[in-house]
Design a protein around this motif. Sequence first.
Motif, short mmCIF file in Angstrom:
data_model
loop_
_atom_site.label_atom_id
_atom_site.label_comp_id
_atom_site.label_asym_id
_atom_site.label_seq_id
_atom_site.Cartn_x
_atom_site.Cartn_y
_atom_site.Cartn_z
N PHE A 1 0.83 -1.19 0.00
CA PHE A 1 0.00 0.00 0.00
C PHE A 1 0.87 1.25 0.00
CE2 PHE A 1 -1.97 3.37 2.64
CZ PHE A 1 -2.88 3.80 1.69
N VAL A 2 0.68 2.06 -1.01
CA VAL A 2 1.34 3.36 -1.07
C VAL A 2 0.25 4.39 -1.34
CG1 VAL A 2 3.04 4.78 -2.24
CG2 VAL A 2 3.47 2.34 -1.96
N SER A 3 0.10 5.31 -0.43
CA SER A 3 -0.92 6.33 -0.60
C SER A 3 -0.67 7.10 -1.89
CB SER A 3 -0.91 7.29 0.59
OG SER A 3 -1.90 8.28 0.44
N GLY A 4 -1.72 7.28 -2.67
CA GLY A 4 -1.55 7.97 -3.94
C GLY A 4 -2.79 8.75 -4.31
N GLU A 5 -2.77 9.34 -5.50
CA GLU A 5 -3.90 10.08 -6.02
C GLU A 5 -4.32 9.48 -7.35
OE1 GLU A 5 -2.94 14.22 -6.24
OE2 GLU A 5 -3.09 14.51 -4.07
N TYR A 6 -5.64 9.38 -7.55
CA TYR A 6 -6.19 8.79 -8.76
C TYR A 6 -7.34 9.67 -9.24
CZ TYR A 6 -3.62 4.74 -7.05
OH TYR A 6 -2.64 3.90 -6.59
N SER A 7 -7.36 9.94 -10.53
CA SER A 7 -8.36 10.86 -11.07
C SER A 7 -9.30 10.16 -12.03
CB SER A 7 -7.68 12.03 -11.78
OG SER A 7 -6.91 12.79 -10.88
N PHE A 8 -10.55 10.59 -12.01
CA PHE A 8 -11.55 10.10 -12.96
C PHE A 8 -12.64 11.16 -13.08
CE2 PHE A 8 -15.43 7.95 -14.27
CZ PHE A 8 -14.98 7.17 -15.33
N ALA A 9 -13.02 11.48 -14.32
CA ALA A 9 -14.11 12.41 -14.61
C ALA A 9 -13.97 13.73 -13.86
CB ALA A 9 -15.45 11.75 -14.28
N GLY A 10 -12.74 14.24 -13.81
CA GLY A 10 -12.51 15.54 -13.22
C GLY A 10 -12.38 15.58 -11.72
N ARG B 1 -13.35 8.68 -0.65
CA ARG B 1 -14.67 9.32 -0.64
C ARG B 1 -15.58 8.63 -1.65
NH1 ARG B 1 -12.04 14.66 -3.15
NH2 ARG B 1 -10.32 13.76 -1.96
N ASN B 2 -16.85 8.98 -1.62
CA ASN B 2 -17.80 8.44 -2.59
C ASN B 2 -17.46 8.95 -3.98
OD1 ASN B 2 -19.17 7.28 -0.47
ND2 ASN B 2 -20.90 8.70 -0.51
N LEU B 3 -17.82 8.17 -4.99
CA LEU B 3 -17.59 8.62 -6.37
C LEU B 3 -18.31 9.93 -6.63
CD1 LEU B 3 -17.83 5.45 -8.65
CD2 LEU B 3 -15.81 6.80 -8.07
N GLY B 4 -17.59 10.87 -7.23
CA GLY B 4 -18.16 12.16 -7.58
C GLY B 4 -18.09 13.20 -6.49
N ALA B 5 -17.70 12.81 -5.28
CA ALA B 5 -17.64 13.77 -4.16
C ALA B 5 -16.44 14.69 -4.31
CB ALA B 5 -17.57 13.03 -2.84
N SER B 6 -16.62 15.96 -3.98
CA SER B 6 -15.53 16.91 -4.12
C SER B 6 -14.60 16.94 -2.92
CB SER B 6 -16.10 18.32 -4.36
OG SER B 6 -16.90 18.73 -3.26
N GLN B 7 -15.02 16.30 -1.82
CA GLN B 7 -14.15 16.26 -0.65
C GLN B 7 -14.53 15.10 0.26
OE1 GLN B 7 -15.03 20.14 1.10
NE2 GLN B 7 -16.46 19.24 2.56
N VAL B 8 -13.61 14.75 1.15
CA VAL B 8 -13.88 13.75 2.18
C VAL B 8 -14.87 14.34 3.17
CG1 VAL B 8 -12.84 12.38 4.04
CG2 VAL B 8 -11.59 12.75 1.91
N ALA C 1 -14.25 -5.23 -12.97
CA ALA C 1 -12.98 -5.03 -13.66
C ALA C 1 -12.36 -3.71 -13.24
CB ALA C 1 -13.21 -5.05 -15.17
N ALA C 2 -11.07 -3.57 -13.48
CA ALA C 2 -10.38 -2.32 -13.12
C ALA C 2 -11.04 -1.15 -13.83
CB ALA C 2 -8.91 -2.41 -13.50
N GLY C 3 -11.45 -0.16 -13.06
CA GLY C 3 -12.14 1.00 -13.61
C GLY C 3 -13.64 0.80 -13.64
#
Length: 289
Positions: free
Chosen positions: A72-81, A99-106, A177-179
Amino acid sequence: MGVVTWAIGGKDASMFTISATTGVISMSKRDYENPLDEDINNVYEVTIIATDSDKNTASKDLKVTVTDVHEFVSGEYSFAGVTYKTVHSPNTNRVWLDRNLGASQVAKNRSDTKSYGDLYQWGRAYDQHEKRNSGTSPTQFTSLKNTGANNGPFIIENSDWTSADSTGEEREKSWGAAGGGLCPTPFKIPSKEELEAEMTATNITNAATAFSSFLKIPSAGYRAMSGTVHTQSSVFLWTRSPVPTPSDGDIEAHYFIASNAAAGFHTMNRSFGLSIRCISIYDPIPPSD
């Protein structure tokens, strides 16, 4: 025979230690990315040699293979902005989006609207239908791929948003599947078993403990078959697990709910809109050093 003395030999003997009196052999932790064996292939070869007091000897060749482990390495992942970070479960060693998908913050509290995120119909990909203010239509789709890339309406007045894939097998495979058409790679939508394992291990028993857990799950509500969004003090999360056989005309899938009083898994029509929390495709992994 008398006393037996133990020793080691072989081309990778320097990587091991052995007790001369007990024969217990050990090797310190090795790094898969930086093999130190003679062949540089992560296969460490050693020979164990036993010698008794009469100088009789016996030997045994061993091979120890070091395999790769996803740490486990903490990282950042982006999807749909939206850019997500990761959280590592202290209870199951699974990695989740923060966070939930589409949420702008934790979530800062259970009713933090910026942490609610989107409401997806079960098995459906990202196509704007998931937005809380998206348009609606009573007309079912006839396939899984004609929802429209940027303007798919939220399908109402039907127990499923499509007449295709009645068993849910295709959508379960896609969401696993992934994604999955909506999570950033390498994340997926959890199965009922995966989500249940986390909720049990983390002792999430109601909406309050859902938020106080490391997952910080808000009470984001749901979107009904009528298209109405109900924001209330409950958590609703889809799993990717369908109910394969329709019951009394209802075509359903498994979801998790946490109210003020309790939490558990139930089934719901696939046309409802619920929150999603993505999990890593990798098996449970240890935290990095």
